[in-house]
Design a protein around this motif. Sequence first.
Motif, mmCIF file in Angstrom:
data_model
loop_
_atom_site.group_PDB
_atom_site.id
_atom_site.type_symbol
_atom_site.label_atom_id
_atom_site.label_comp_id
_atom_site.label_asym_id
_atom_site.label_seq_id
_atom_site.Cartn_x
_atom_site.Cartn_y
_atom_site.Cartn_z
ATOM 1 N N GLY A 41 0.817 -1.209 0.000
ATOM 2 C CA GLY A 41 0.000 0.000 0.000
ATOM 3 C C GLY A 41 0.847 1.253 0.000
ATOM 4 O O GLY A 41 1.755 1.394 0.817
ATOM 5 N N HIS A 42 0.557 2.144 -0.947
ATOM 6 C CA HIS A 42 1.299 3.397 -1.072
ATOM 7 C C HIS A 42 0.371 4.493 -1.566
ATOM 8 O O HIS A 42 -0.712 4.232 -2.080
ATOM 9 C CB HIS A 42 2.490 3.234 -2.029
ATOM 10 C CG HIS A 42 2.078 2.765 -3.385
ATOM 11 N ND1 HIS A 42 1.987 1.422 -3.700
ATOM 12 C CD2 HIS A 42 1.692 3.437 -4.499
ATOM 13 C CE1 HIS A 42 1.584 1.303 -4.951
ATOM 14 N NE2 HIS A 42 1.388 2.522 -5.458
ATOM 15 N N ILE A 43 0.816 5.718 -1.412
ATOM 16 C CA ILE A 43 0.059 6.869 -1.898
ATOM 17 C C ILE A 43 0.143 6.859 -3.425
ATOM 18 O O ILE A 43 1.237 6.726 -3.990
ATOM 19 C CB ILE A 43 0.628 8.178 -1.317
ATOM 20 C CG1 ILE A 43 0.547 8.136 0.215
ATOM 21 C CG2 ILE A 43 -0.123 9.389 -1.881
ATOM 22 C CD1 ILE A 43 1.324 9.232 0.915
ATOM 23 N N PRO A 44 -1.006 6.966 -4.115
ATOM 24 C CA PRO A 44 -0.991 6.910 -5.582
ATOM 25 C C PRO A 44 -0.010 7.900 -6.215
ATOM 26 O O PRO A 44 0.093 9.051 -5.776
ATOM 27 C CB PRO A 44 -2.435 7.268 -5.961
ATOM 28 C CG PRO A 44 -3.233 6.860 -4.777
ATOM 29 C CD PRO A 44 -2.351 7.143 -3.582
ATOM 30 N N ASN A 45 0.693 7.408 -7.212
ATOM 31 C CA ASN A 45 1.635 8.189 -8.018
ATOM 32 C C ASN A 45 2.913 8.613 -7.307
ATOM 33 O O ASN A 45 3.737 9.302 -7.898
ATOM 34 C CB ASN A 45 0.954 9.421 -8.632
ATOM 35 C CG ASN A 45 -0.235 9.033 -9.479
ATOM 36 O OD1 ASN A 45 -0.150 8.118 -10.297
ATOM 37 N ND2 ASN A 45 -1.358 9.684 -9.252
ATOM 38 N N ILE A 46 3.085 8.225 -6.054
ATOM 39 C CA ILE A 46 4.327 8.551 -5.359
ATOM 40 C C ILE A 46 5.360 7.494 -5.745
ATOM 41 O O ILE A 46 5.130 6.296 -5.572
ATOM 42 C CB ILE A 46 4.141 8.541 -3.819
ATOM 43 C CG1 ILE A 46 3.091 9.560 -3.394
ATOM 44 C CG2 ILE A 46 5.473 8.780 -3.116
ATOM 45 C CD1 ILE A 46 3.485 10.990 -3.560
ATOM 46 N N PRO A 47 6.516 7.925 -6.257
ATOM 47 C CA PRO A 47 7.530 6.955 -6.658
ATOM 48 C C PRO A 47 8.250 6.345 -5.454
ATOM 49 O O PRO A 47 8.354 6.967 -4.399
ATOM 50 C CB PRO A 47 8.489 7.790 -7.504
ATOM 51 C CG PRO A 47 8.340 9.177 -6.975
ATOM 52 C CD PRO A 47 6.899 9.294 -6.559
ATOM 53 N N ASN A 107 -2.844 2.839 -3.144
ATOM 54 C CA ASN A 107 -2.832 1.826 -4.191
ATOM 55 C C ASN A 107 -1.946 0.678 -3.736
ATOM 56 O O ASN A 107 -1.072 0.869 -2.902
ATOM 57 C CB ASN A 107 -2.271 2.384 -5.504
ATOM 58 C CG ASN A 107 -3.233 3.289 -6.219
ATOM 59 O OD1 ASN A 107 -4.392 3.405 -5.854
ATOM 60 N ND2 ASN A 107 -2.749 3.958 -7.254
ATOM 61 N N GLU A 108 -2.140 -0.480 -4.340
ATOM 62 C CA GLU A 108 -1.278 -1.630 -4.100
ATOM 63 C C GLU A 108 -0.523 -1.937 -5.383
ATOM 64 O O GLU A 108 -0.937 -1.530 -6.464
ATOM 65 C CB GLU A 108 -2.114 -2.842 -3.685
ATOM 66 C CG GLU A 108 -2.801 -2.669 -2.351
ATOM 67 C CD GLU A 108 -3.661 -3.861 -1.970
ATOM 68 O OE1 GLU A 108 -3.815 -4.802 -2.790
ATOM 69 O OE2 GLU A 108 -4.199 -3.842 -0.862
ATOM 70 N N GLY A 109 0.577 -2.640 -5.253
ATOM 71 C CA GLY A 109 1.319 -3.085 -6.426
ATOM 72 C C GLY A 109 2.549 -2.248 -6.712
ATOM 73 O O GLY A 109 2.938 -1.382 -5.942
ATOM 74 N N MET A 110 3.144 -2.539 -7.854
ATOM 75 C CA MET A 110 4.429 -1.947 -8.263
ATOM 76 C C MET A 110 4.241 -0.704 -9.125
ATOM 77 O O MET A 110 4.974 -0.492 -10.077
ATOM 78 C CB MET A 110 5.236 -2.987 -9.039
ATOM 79 C CG MET A 110 5.532 -4.255 -8.299
ATOM 80 S SD MET A 110 6.904 -4.081 -7.177
ATOM 81 C CE MET A 110 8.274 -4.076 -8.311
ATOM 82 N N GLU A 111 3.298 0.117 -8.800
ATOM 83 C CA GLU A 111 2.900 1.266 -9.614
ATOM 84 C C GLU A 111 4.048 2.142 -10.106
ATOM 85 O O GLU A 111 4.105 2.498 -11.269
ATOM 86 C CB GLU A 111 1.916 2.123 -8.806
ATOM 87 C CG GLU A 111 1.480 3.376 -9.510
ATOM 88 C CD GLU A 111 0.574 4.213 -8.638
ATOM 89 O OE1 GLU A 111 -0.445 4.644 -9.158
ATOM 90 O OE2 GLU A 111 0.875 4.412 -7.454
ATOM 91 N N ASN A 112 4.958 2.535 -9.226
ATOM 92 C CA ASN A 112 5.946 3.537 -9.604
ATOM 93 C C ASN A 112 7.273 3.275 -8.904
ATOM 94 O O ASN A 112 7.796 4.147 -8.214
ATOM 95 C CB ASN A 112 5.403 4.933 -9.265
ATOM 96 C CG ASN A 112 6.114 6.034 -9.995
ATOM 97 O OD1 ASN A 112 7.083 5.813 -10.702
ATOM 98 N ND2 ASN A 112 5.643 7.254 -9.805
#
Length: 122
Positions: A41-47, A107-112
Amino acid sequence: MAEERDGIPQIEASELEQLLKTKDDNTVIVDVREVEEYVEGHIPNIPLVPMSSIPMVIDEFDKSKEYVFVCRSGGRSQNVSLYFKDQGFEKVINFSGGMLSWHGETNEGMENVVKDIKDLYK
């Protein structure tokens, strides 16, 4: 930014939320947790640039930018902020409560997950 700790300005969740809304190209928000934590879990769009990799890529960061560091509780991000200061970065800020104090969207996953530091500035 009412508080400062060891010369590092501290922000709370509401201030980080405001920064995310304003989208200033001179301010770069970076999650410094480990990949496993980010994926959960991370803040959306934060690398993500894991704390453990920062010493190897510190020279690739742009010293003219302002950096806000995020971790689980604010401890590791404070250490990263201090390290950046020691390396000559003037504008560093710590998200003092970390993800434990974040109640906004996640968000979850390897987004950024950043593979090349230059991608932070795109």
